[in-house]
Design an enzyme around this catalytic site. Sequence first.
Site, mmCIF file in Angstrom:
data_model
loop_
_atom_site.group_PDB
_atom_site.id
_atom_site.type_symbol
_atom_site.label_atom_id
_atom_site.label_comp_id
_atom_site.label_asym_id
_atom_site.label_seq_id
_atom_site.Cartn_x
_atom_site.Cartn_y
_atom_site.Cartn_z
ATOM 1 N N SER A 748 30.007 39.205 34.971
ATOM 2 C CA SER A 748 30.181 38.785 33.579
ATOM 3 C C SER A 748 31.230 39.586 32.811
ATOM 4 O O SER A 748 31.496 39.297 31.646
ATOM 5 C CB SER A 748 28.838 38.878 32.836
ATOM 6 N N LYS A 791 22.160 39.439 25.332
ATOM 7 C CA LYS A 791 23.504 39.896 24.984
ATOM 8 C C LYS A 791 23.813 39.623 23.518
ATOM 9 O O LYS A 791 24.412 40.467 22.833
ATOM 10 C CB LYS A 791 24.535 39.206 25.880
#
Length: 852
Positions: A748, A791
């Site tokens: 990511s 996140k």
Amino acid sequence: MMLIGISTSVKLVEQELWQREEKGLIGILPVRDSAEAASTPSPGVQTSKNQEETSDSHKLNGKNQPEVIHWHNRGVAARALHLSRGVEKPSGRVTYIVVLEGLCRFSVQELTTRGTYYTARIIPLDMTKSDMDQVEQDPEFVMLSRQFKAMAMELISVLEQKQKTGGRTKVLLETVPVHKLADIFVASFEISFEEQLSMLDSVDLKVRLLKATELVDRHLQSIRVAEKITQKVEGQLSKSQKEFLLRQQMRAIKEELGDNDDEDDDVATLERKMKAAGMPPNIWKHAQRELRRLKKMQPQQPGYNSSHVYLDLLADLPWQKASEEHELDLKAAKDHLDSDHYGLVKIKHRIIEYLAVRKLKPDARGPVLCFVGPPGVGKTSLASSIATALGRKFVRISLGGVKDEADIRGHRRTYIGSMPGRLIDGLKRVGVCNPVMLLDEIDKTGSDVRGDPASALLEVLDPEQNKTFNDHYLNVPYDLSKVIFVATANRVQPVPPPLLDRMEVIELPGYTPEEKLNIAMRHLIPRVLDQHGLNFDFLQIPEAMVKLVIQRYTREAGVRNLERNLAAIARAAAVRVAEREHAIPLSKDVQQIASPLLESRLADGADVEMEIIPMGVNNHDISQALRITSPLVVDEAMLEKVLGPPRYDDRETADRIATPGISVGLVWTAFGGEVQFVEATAMVGKGDLHLTGQLGDVIKESAQIAMTWVRARATQLKLATAEETNLLEGRDIHIHFPAGAIPKDGPSAGVTLVTALVSLFSQRKVRTDTAMTGEMTLRGSVLPVGGIKDKVLAAHQYGIKRVILPERNLKDLAEVPSAVLSSLEILLAKQMEDVLEQAFEGGCPWRQHSKL
């Protein structure tokens, strides 16, 4: 049979027996002076020992002089029946095994040496046939022969009865001459060396038979004495068996008389417990068989205690006993969940759904829920709330660090110290067959040579199999289908896929700052005050101060650190309260005093000092006075004094992105979402790419992809001119992920790496209010990633205002609280160019030429 190992004797055997086809006779002579020094030889080996000593004629004493050997003057002439040769290892010494047959006695007339061994001139001592016929007519010899044969027959009968052998030995008495029988019998006895020499010297048959008869009688008497000792020992061993039979008879007599007082009988008590346990028929048969075996055993026997403990476990297990579930009230259950937990709407809704199904179909199979989330988000307390809402008992089993399959299935009873598995032991402790069982930390089980606990859990969590769960210690099937299993884990990845397939995973990503504030005000502060002996009359923590604690002192998905900081404040307040010596509790008998003056003073917020003097008590017996003061209110100065300077602030991101080559990424960890900075710099070199920060293979490959993409797009992004397309010519690039002690891996960070490299080559700073996440392909496409809610919450806690996400992660924003989304600007990207367009102030760097 004898073993020849001495070198001189070996020479004799080699020259006279081994190397000759026609074997001659050899003589066996005892050595008188060395016989006392040697141990008495065992039957059948005497000749071997004597032969070895006789053949060693060159042994030296301590003064290097040949040792004088005193030979016996009589011996036996023998011939070799069998000869075998061997070599000892590791010395390599040659040995012989010789089987000899004695032929006759002889007397030595002259002894001479031949090389390394002796030769002798002898005179045979055995009688001739005519002499034997004459002796056999002697009445005294006939009487001695009969006496010897009778004694020998008795000895043979005793030995055959003792050893359970046939009558083949008795045939010797009828076929072998009596004077040879005497030698055969005496040779098999354990007698002294002097007695053996005496038999050798007995040339007269009468004397020989008399001595042999005495030796046979002595051997027979020793056997009879040994039999008496054996019978006495066996009688003592059977005494315990006799006592057991007498106890059984006494018990039967008491039962017939109706005087069977077995209140103190442990076995009878155990039997009553087993009858009341409500075991299934097949298990009851097994338990009865074990109980009958226990009754036949004595308490002193080794297996008695283990059998008793096993039956006690069978009697204590809840085979039929279950918790009585009250009628399910969904509204009351929902109110209970709301009172215990703030937020967690999705999880609460799933629990209410399960309760609704249970209300419509009580015997429905319940799902196996698995709560996955970082520490401190309330996974364990949720399982306890499910048990309370269902009205069932709750049992917790910790699986963290379990590596032995026996912890799940139990040990087999053949092992010392065996015990049932944790599941059976938990059911025994809780006492019902339908509890809510929490399998805590299911992702932290391991495996080694003792088995795999995760594989053993496959049977436990499968509704089709756990109806007949077989614990190795229990050794009978147990029904686990009535148990409601709830598992907890911090991560899904360590859980094996077959085990994960049997559970319904519900993620608890963490709390927003607003949720943490409500949790602190509703649950944490009252609990902390109660744990420290305080109440709101002594300490008050305003909501604004709780917000400061959340923003400046904690950054976590759960609320454990928040609770620790609140506890630190409570401890500081407890010190101040404890130092106030004038604060004493009022007695229960003291009535409330109503005074307008007192009420007005209290309404004005003034301090009031009062002295209470009970009737009938002297003034100096009163130890303390009562002072009414205002409670301690926490302010910002007290926070810094107790908790120290703030650990976090909103300027951290802006301060760290002060130069080009730095970008902000969003990552997921087992403890929730985190903000990850990526730093890139250039230096003179050979065009190498250096990566640091304890990185995994996947993130290293992402860095290589990012570098390749930037180099391929250097001209389009106006990072280099058409003539200078090689960005790495004469320079090295170093990319670092701070917090190097923490391992990092995953795809990511792809878009974050590209943004940092573009910022480095273009010498333009990335926006300080923007964070990003997403995987990038070699062609520049942005792929979706996981952990979006964690996140986004981490970005919100860090004070970031703009978040760049992959376009295909739009669906995951539905799980993010609306309050968080309203405070953030979510930017979706499909290509890498979209990310660069939003990451820089004024758009992508290709709008203007820039060169490093």
